[in-house]
Scaffold this motif. Structure first.
Motif, PDB file in Angstrom:
ATOM      1  N   THR A  83      -1.258  -0.708  13.533  1.00 13.53           N
ATOM      2  CA  THR A  83       0.132  -0.667  13.224  1.00 13.53           C
ATOM      3  C   THR A  83       1.302  -0.768  14.528  1.00 13.53           C
ATOM      4  N   CYS A 139      -4.583   5.816  15.145  1.00 12.34           N
ATOM      5  CA  CYS A 139      -5.098   5.953  13.663  1.00 12.34           C
ATOM      6  C   CYS A 139      -6.552   5.829  13.642  1.00 12.34           C
ATOM      7  N   TYR A 141      -1.353  11.350   7.087  1.00 11.63           N
ATOM      8  CA  TYR A 141      -1.206  10.418   6.140  1.00 11.63           C
ATOM      9  C   TYR A 141      -2.399   9.696   5.912  1.00 11.63           C
ATOM     10  N   LEU A 159       1.239   5.185   1.612  1.00  9.12           N
ATOM     11  CA  LEU A 159       0.893   6.427   2.745  1.00  9.12           C
ATOM     12  C   LEU A 159       0.984   7.670   1.931  1.00  9.12           C
ATOM     13  N   ILE A 199       4.611  -0.588   2.937  1.00  6.38           N
ATOM     14  CA  ILE A 199       4.493   0.772   2.369  1.00  6.38           C
ATOM     15  C   ILE A 199       5.587   1.030   1.695  1.00  6.38           C
ATOM     16  N   LEU A 218       0.741  -1.086   0.105  1.00  9.76           N
ATOM     17  CA  LEU A 218       0.061  -0.048   0.259  1.00  9.76           C
ATOM     18  C   LEU A 218       0.934   1.311  -0.014  1.00  9.76           C
ATOM     19  N   ILE A 254       2.474  -2.219   9.189  1.00  9.96           N
ATOM     20  CA  ILE A 254       0.953  -1.974   9.325  1.00  9.96           C
ATOM     21  C   ILE A 254       0.421  -3.375   8.520  1.00  9.96           C
ATOM     22  N   LEU A 266      -3.974   5.988   4.231  1.00 11.22           N
ATOM     23  CA  LEU A 266      -3.457   4.757   3.755  1.00 11.22           C
ATOM     24  C   LEU A 266      -4.269   4.746   2.425  1.00 11.22           C
ATOM     25  N   HIS A 274       1.163  -5.234   5.165  1.00  5.78           N
ATOM     26  CA  HIS A 274       1.105  -4.132   4.077  1.00  5.78           C
ATOM     27  C   HIS A 274       2.361  -3.343   4.070  1.00  5.78           C
TER      28      HIS A 274
END
Length: 530
Positions: free
Chosen positions: A329, A368, A387, A20, A353, A18, A336, A389, A351
């Motif tokens: 996270t 988050c 940020y 950010l 980043i 993914l 993450i 996702l 995931h």
């Protein structure tokens, strides 16, 4: 490596990358953010983000700008010496009508520990973006021997009951054995009725109502420090991120409607036998193999992080493939993960980043949550950057660059966001000749025809080739292109949501290998999403 409990989860699937996206900041006002919320739909500010900070403020972010006046500042009563402060806040489900906001914070009690305080304030009658300090009412005070494990989330369940998680309230190791002692509210998830009486009423369906030696507020117990957790708005299940001590961080799962679970601390830390029994009152659980203990849905060792930061069940539209998963996270490693429960048990996904726009990077992740669209937002604890996702987007290499006078092909990579709304189109060329003039251009189709010492990989027909930026490569042959998606050149070319562009760079290549004085980089195809 990831720890997958064999009796609960299948083998970990392949990582799902993914990005950010930095959507705002840095914001000095959001440094050390501890919680973020959006008011219920129909309330003032129901499209804005509200953040609590450790020093006792709640601030409002509107359109990328923090309002100059805090929503509230209760710093005068909040203790911040140590790992304490304003931990969480939540809007009443009927906030649009009653204006009630609940806060959970640490207060100085004159000892080595602190008091955890639950309080309520109401919206100002003259300013919908401020709380009225004169309406402050304390509803609960919980003395704690330590200054770390006070929990950090407030949620309302589907029946309108306030659920709150409190840690064991102790220094390391739970020396008071509080988490396994059901006669006190430490180390437990509590469920209270804030509308049924003052300071609150006990819901009659709580699991320990009328049970001798049990605090009637308790919903679940056996927790060390449930820092951030979530109740799924769809099915009412609960995902709890419980911070570990020396061995493991864990995610606990509560099925819809389940009550009275014991998650094991301080008998267990994750699935490791902590076997704490010193100081425990008679009759509490001390057997690591007891079937009364509910194992975690997922755990990971401290080789992957230091302190789990829980998040939320994803309900946005940018990433439909992860809809309904609980995301979390780690405060230190920023790894993450997401987790879901299926018919065969739990599956956890990591995931990686792989893209931060503009070279930005998340420093520390303490909390988050979801914005008004259900998208996952992570504030940077250090500098207040925000940020979001997001998926990687459709970015694919189209063709390779040909060698230039340095003997290397120029490599083009997309480093920005594929979100059209983010207006963050950024590309980078490596291995170009030093100090050479270059031009970035794009079209809508792939091509392949000689151009100078290279190959033109963007077809000029049926659409035009659009020049969007020019630069001079640096002494290392690096070129950075920064393009706003609302630039005239970009708009003139007809780019919008769903458009696929093929980007390439033309550059001077005097004395190139084929005798021409120009060359081209490789190319990338980018499909823009909302």
């Amino acid at each position: 490596m990831l720890v997958a409990l064999p009796f609960l989860a299948a083998l970990a699937p392949a990582p799902q990358s993914l990005s950010l996206e930095r959507i705002s900041g840095p914001h000095p006002e959001l440094v050390q953010a501890t919680d973020l919320r959006v008011p219920p739909a129909g309330s003032p500010g129901d499209r804005d983000l509200f953040f609590s900070t450790r020093d006792g403020r709640i601030v409002v972010l509107q359109g990328g700008t923090v309002r100059s006046t805090p929503f509230v500042d209760i710093g005068v009563v909040v203790e911040t010496s140590g790992d304490v402060g304003l931990r969480a806040f939540q809007f009443h489900p009927d906030y649009a009508a009653n204006g009630q906001v609940y806060v959970w914070y640490d207060a100085n009690n004159g000892t080595a520990g602190v008091d955890g305080v639950l309080a309520r304030l109401e919206r100002s009658s003259t300013d919908p973006f401020q709380l009225d300090l004169s309406t402050y009412i304390e509803l609960m005070r919980v003395p704690q021997a330590g200054r770390s494990h006070g929990g950090g989330t407030l949620e309302f369940d589907a029946s309108g009951m306030l659920v709150m998680g409190i840690g064991d309230g102790q220094p390391g190791g739970d020396p008071g054995c509080t988490a396994q002692d059901p006669s006190n509210v430490l180390g437990a998830m509590l469920r209270i009725d804030v509308d049924g009486g003052f300071p609150y009423a006990i819901p009659p369906d709580n699991p320990f109502v009328g049970v001798p030696g049990h605090a009637p507020e308790i919903l679940h117990f056996g927790l060390r420090h449930p820092w951030k957790w979530d109740i799924d708005e769809v099915d009412g299940s609960m995902w709890i991120a419980d911070v570990g001590q020396a061995v493991a961080e864990e995610i606990d799962y509560v099925p819809p409607g389940a009550m009275g679970l014991n998650f094991g601390w301080s008998v267990l830390e994750g699935t490791d036998c902590f076997a704490h029994s010193s100081g425990c009152p008679g009759g509490v659980e001390t057997d690591c193999a007891s079937p009364a203990l509910t194992p975690p849905a997922f755990e990971y060792g401290h080789g992957l992080g230091c302190s789990v930061t829980g998040g939320a069940v994803y309900r946005g539209s940018l990433m439909p493939e992860v809809f309904g998963r609980y995301f979390f996270t780690d405060f230190c490693s920023k790894r993450i993960w997401s987790i879901e429960r299926g018919s065969g048990g739990f599956t956890t996904y990591e995931h990686p980043i792989v893209r931060y726009p503009n070279g930005a990077i998340l420093t520390l992740a303490a909390t988050c949550g979801l914005d008004a669209d259900g998208e996952l937002i992570l504030p940077d604890f250090v500098d207040g950057e925000l940020y979001r996702l997001a998926p990687m987007g459709a970015v694919e290499p189209v063709c390779d660059g040909m060698p230039n006078r340095t003997g290397n092909p120029a490599l083009l990579s997309f480093t920005g966001s594929t979100s059209y709304a983010a207006s963050d189109v950024r590309l980078r060329v490596d291995q170009a000749p030093p100090l050479s003039l270059s031009v970035l251009f794009y079209g809508f189709d792939e091509g392949s025809q000689p151009l100078g010492n290279g190959v033109l990989c963007v077809a000029p027909n049926p659409g035009p080739l659009v020049r969007v930026d020019y630069r001079l490569s640096d002494a290392q042959g690096v070129i950075q292109y920064d393009v706003e998606s609302d630039d005239d050149a970009f708009l003139f070319g007809g780019v919008t949501v769903g458009t696929t562009c093929v980007f390439q760079s033309w550059y001077r290549d005097v004395s190139g290998p084929l005798g021409f004085d120009t060359n081209t980089s490789g190319a990338v195809s980018v499909r823009f999403r909302p």
